[in-house]
Scaffold this motif. Structure first.
Motif, PDB file in Angstrom:
ATOM      1  N   PRO A 212     112.092 -63.939  40.568  1.00  0.00           N
ATOM      2  CA  PRO A 212     112.279 -62.733  41.385  1.00  0.00           C
ATOM      3  C   PRO A 212     111.240 -62.700  42.514  1.00  0.00           C
ATOM      4  CG  PRO A 212     112.387 -62.194  39.053  1.00  0.00           C
ATOM      5  CD  PRO A 212     111.955 -63.624  39.138  1.00  0.00           C
ATOM      6  N   THR A 213     111.695 -62.424  43.717  1.00  0.00           N
ATOM      7  CA  THR A 213     110.819 -62.557  44.888  1.00  0.00           C
ATOM      8  C   THR A 213     110.967 -61.372  45.828  1.00  0.00           C
ATOM      9  OG1 THR A 213     111.031 -64.975  44.756  1.00  0.00           O
ATOM     10  CG2 THR A 213     110.195 -64.068  46.814  1.00  0.00           C
ATOM     11  N   TRP A 214     109.823 -60.886  46.322  1.00  0.00           N
ATOM     12  CA  TRP A 214     109.806 -59.831  47.331  1.00  0.00           C
ATOM     13  C   TRP A 214     109.443 -60.453  48.679  1.00  0.00           C
ATOM     14  CZ3 TRP A 214     107.685 -59.238  42.474  1.00  0.00           C
ATOM     15  CH2 TRP A 214     108.240 -58.234  41.668  1.00  0.00           C
ATOM     16  N   ARG A 215     110.260 -60.191  49.692  1.00  0.00           N
ATOM     17  CA  ARG A 215     109.971 -60.644  51.050  1.00  0.00           C
ATOM     18  C   ARG A 215     109.187 -59.547  51.767  1.00  0.00           C
ATOM     19  NH1 ARG A 215     115.254 -62.474  50.001  1.00  0.00           N
ATOM     20  NH2 ARG A 215     116.149 -60.533  50.807  1.00  0.00           N
ATOM     21  N   CYS A 216     107.932 -59.843  52.058  1.00  0.00           N
ATOM     22  CA  CYS A 216     107.037 -58.802  52.575  1.00  0.00           C
ATOM     23  C   CYS A 216     107.448 -58.286  53.944  1.00  0.00           C
ATOM     24  CB  CYS A 216     105.598 -59.327  52.623  1.00  0.00           C
ATOM     25  SG  CYS A 216     104.926 -59.723  50.990  1.00  0.00           S
ATOM     26  N   GLY A 217     108.306 -59.009  54.642  1.00  0.00           N
ATOM     27  CA  GLY A 217     108.783 -58.554  55.939  1.00  0.00           C
ATOM     28  C   GLY A 217     109.762 -57.400  55.840  1.00  0.00           C
ATOM     29  N   GLU A 218     110.242 -57.102  54.623  1.00  0.00           N
ATOM     30  CA  GLU A 218     111.160 -55.983  54.413  1.00  0.00           C
ATOM     31  C   GLU A 218     110.360 -54.764  53.952  1.00  0.00           C
ATOM     32  OE1 GLU A 218     114.010 -57.462  51.627  1.00  0.00           O
ATOM     33  OE2 GLU A 218     114.779 -58.990  53.017  1.00  0.00           O
TER      34      GLU A 218
END
Length: 473
Positions: A344-350
């Motif tokens: 599971p990954t969070w894209r910090c640009g969002e």
């Protein structure tokens, strides 16, 4: 060693040794501590004599070090491996379909499944490659997929390496040394061989030779030179495949073809297994100050006179932001459900992901989108408050440059340390070859974090290696 670790222990099931480890454990127990120490010293001497080193950075410059080698192999059963093999091959096919697509019509972007800016504004995307048709529509010919295990049947993909994944020479040398150390085990246990890899790699390179190739293809390995941290691997593979190891100055373009300077005169080159970055391949197309590449190479590639493995621009598929969409690629291009799961990954640009990451930094692993080798990352649970605060500022300055993931409970494998046998965290990099067929050598490179509690296994940061065995169930 605790028999009930917090992390999944690949050797123990409660107090019992798992069947896959039974023979090797008995063999090591029968050796005794004194003989074991002698064998460990012998293995280290072999590594030193062969010259297997890696550059370790961050300690007052770069330092060439002997890679720590662990005598205790990591063992998978055949049924465990079969599932991993299917998953890695599936992923490699999807990644190559994605690369073909984004350098042509971009259907996956048009469909809205992947944001256009992640692809076309990606620093690894090479406009110079748009519209080029490589042999068999393959862009990434050697895919290194980094896998971690968190439970008996739980495997995750950490990242994909579609450009120039390194480490296969260590896989082969690990096996060679283990066969010297314990030949009787290889006679009694059914351990899948890995020594066919150089032949399979050479076959793959020949299979993707351009249509203009006449007769037996001539393949070479293009290296930046002896000062590159992976130079040992470049020379090792060239020797194992029986092909030439060349630097940019050894090659030149004449008309529609690339030639190699030899003592017998110019020899045409059909396939270049490049181990240098895109930016340095051709000073007429990329960095004009590059002394490592071949002027005019891209014109020949564009006209179909030479094949470059892996293709320039392949890095857009292993970007850590693009990584989050690989399961969608599998569904979109192959019409299949992914066999292997992403972390599971969070894209910090969002915006929503950025807020979550900033609120939970002490719990997360944060990585630079284009980082590699264990650099440019934060392991929250193992970091100080000051390190976390410093990294938070970096994320704020450029959120799109970072992704975050939960701190996985990486499995541990038994490892010989000064105090004896102890659990250490490991990952696995199988090497998938993509030509007319998709091939996977049974095993791969197991990297081990030699420091107790460390989750960073990279050789460039002091991690070690061990042999990987695939045994009959």
């Amino acid at each position: 060693m605790s028999t009930k670790p917090v992390f999944f222990n690949e050797m123990y099931d409660g107090d019992a040794i798992r069947p896959a480890y039974a023979k090797v454990t008995k063999w090591f127990d029968d050796l005794g501590a004194e003989t074991l120490a002698l064998k460990k010293a012998e293995a280290e001497a072999l590594f030193r004599r062969i010259g297997i080193t890696f550059a370790v950075y961050g300690e007052g410059g770069s330092t060439e070090r002997l890679i720590p080698f662990d005598l205790m192999p990591r063992v998978f059963t055949r049924s465990e491996w079969d599932r991993l093999e299917r998953g890695v091959k599936q992923r490699s096919r999807a990644l190559n379909a994605f690369l073909w697509d984004v350098y042509h019509r971009g259907e996956i972007v048009r469909s809205g499944r992947i944001p256009a800016e992640l692809v076309y504004r990606n620093e690894a995307y090479e406009p110079a490659v748009v519209g080029i048709n490589p042999a068999l529509n393959i862009y990434s010919h050697i895919v290194g997929t980094d896998l971690v295990r968190t439970g008996p049947d739980e495997f995750y993909v950490l990242e994909d390496n579609c450009r120039t994944p390194s480490g296969v020479s260590y896989m082969l040398e690990n096996r060679e040394i283990m066969m010297r150390m314990c030949p009787e085990l290889f006679r009694s246990a059914r351990i899948a061989p890995v020594d066919s890899y150089p032949d399979l790699l050479r076959r793959t390179l020949h299979e993707v030779a351009p249509a203009k190739c006449e007769g037996e293809p001539t393949a070479v390995i293009l290296t930046p030179g002896a000062f590159n941290s992976a130079y040992y691997e470049h020379s090792f593979l060239a020797d194992q495949m029986g092909i030439d190891l060349v630097e940019g100055r050894d090659l030149f373009v004449d008309g529609d073809f690339v030639h190699m300077r030899t003592t017998r005169g110019p020899q045409r080159v059909d396939v270049i297994y490049r181990r240098i970055d895109d930016a340095f391949l051709d000073p007429l197309c990329f960095r004009p100050d590059s002394m490592l590449g071949v002027p005019g190479l891209m014109n020949v590639y564009r006209s179909g006179g030479v094949q470059i493995c892996s293709a320039p621009g392949a890095g857009v598929a292993d970007d850590k932001a693009i990584y989050t969409y690989v399961p969608d690629m599998v569904r979109f291009y192959l019409g299949e459900e992914p066999i292997l799961k992403n972390v599971p990954t969070w894209r910090c640009g969002e915006a929503d992901s950025f807020k979550y990451v900033m609120d939970h930094l002490p719990e997360l692993v944060v990585k630079e989108v284009h980082g590699s080798g264990g650099y440019g990352m934060l392991v929250g649970p193992a970091s100080t408050k000051a390190q976390i605060a410093e990294f938070a500022e970096l994320i704020k300055k450029n959120p799109s440059n970072y992704i975050a993931q939960p701190t996985l409970a990486l499995s541990t494998s038994p490892t010989f340390v000064d105090s004896g046998l102890a659990p250490r965290h490991v990952d696995l990099r199988p090497f998938c070859l993509v030509g007319k067929e998709v091939r996977l050598t049974p095993g791969g490179l197991t990297r081990v974090a030699m420091k107790e509690g460390s989750l960073v296994v990279n050789s460039s940061q002091g991690g070690g290696v061990k042999d990987t065995w695939i045994v009959a169930d």
